[in-house]
Design a protein around this motif. Sequence first.
Motif, mmCIF file in Angstrom:
data_model
loop_
_atom_site.group_PDB
_atom_site.id
_atom_site.type_symbol
_atom_site.label_atom_id
_atom_site.label_comp_id
_atom_site.label_asym_id
_atom_site.label_seq_id
_atom_site.Cartn_x
_atom_site.Cartn_y
_atom_site.Cartn_z
ATOM 1 N N TRP A 9 60.906 -39.061 57.627
ATOM 2 C CA TRP A 9 59.864 -39.927 57.092
ATOM 3 C C TRP A 9 60.224 -40.329 55.660
ATOM 4 O O TRP A 9 60.564 -39.481 54.842
ATOM 5 N N GLN A 115 52.603 -43.774 60.812
ATOM 6 C CA GLN A 115 52.693 -43.186 59.471
ATOM 7 C C GLN A 115 52.261 -41.731 59.473
ATOM 8 O O GLN A 115 51.287 -41.355 60.119
ATOM 9 N N LEU A 116 53.026 -40.929 58.732
ATOM 10 C CA LEU A 116 52.672 -39.543 58.468
ATOM 11 C C LEU A 116 51.938 -39.527 57.135
ATOM 12 O O LEU A 116 52.435 -40.064 56.143
ATOM 13 N N LEU A 135 53.983 -41.882 54.662
ATOM 14 C CA LEU A 135 55.401 -41.874 54.979
ATOM 15 C C LEU A 135 55.619 -42.617 56.284
ATOM 16 O O LEU A 135 54.886 -42.407 57.248
ATOM 17 N N GLN A 136 56.587 -43.484 56.313
ATOM 18 C CA GLN A 136 56.903 -44.296 57.484
ATOM 19 C C GLN A 136 58.016 -43.640 58.278
ATOM 20 O O GLN A 136 58.997 -43.171 57.705
ATOM 21 N N CYS A 137 57.869 -43.619 59.596
ATOM 22 C CA CYS A 137 58.909 -43.090 60.467
ATOM 23 C C CYS A 137 60.166 -43.950 60.318
ATOM 24 O O CYS A 137 60.090 -45.168 60.345
ATOM 25 N N CYS A 142 61.010 -39.553 65.684
ATOM 26 C CA CYS A 142 59.639 -39.273 65.306
ATOM 27 C C CYS A 142 58.754 -39.415 66.531
ATOM 28 O O CYS A 142 58.823 -40.415 67.243
#
Length: 145
Positions: A9, A115-116, A135-137, A142
């Motif tokens: 991420w 998104q995380l 956080l973007q994969c 993911c």
Amino acid sequence: MPSDLSGTWNLLRSDNVEGYMRALDIDFATRKIAKMLKPQKVIEQNGDSFTIYTNSTFRNYVVKFKVGEEFDEDNKGVDNRKCKSLVTWDNDRLTCVQKGEKKDRGWTHWIEGDQLHLVLALFCSSIFLIEIVDLQCVNLCCTIM
């Protein structure tokens, strides 16, 4: 059923990172450097066992734990404090409570869409400080549930 947070991420944005670090008494120079970083988080999940790597050009940090089992956490390279940490599932959110020099501290991870999210929390003098990090994969490993 808990989510699978596994994957790599990249940071998209963060809010109030300096206020959070100031509340932890992190020195001025480290706060200024940390505000400019775009860390990458790599999460390896095997059931309830986790290894989480937070990597940046300034410092790297690794934490290993099993959900539901308290462990000694050494935050060397983050805020250089030692604490007792306990991570639990709250539905599909992974939540950590840390006990140590700074009371009522912890974090929560969860996934929305691709998104995380990470919320770092600290109660300090009756003020609740939050840093929100999205956080973007960045790779297909993911898992979004």
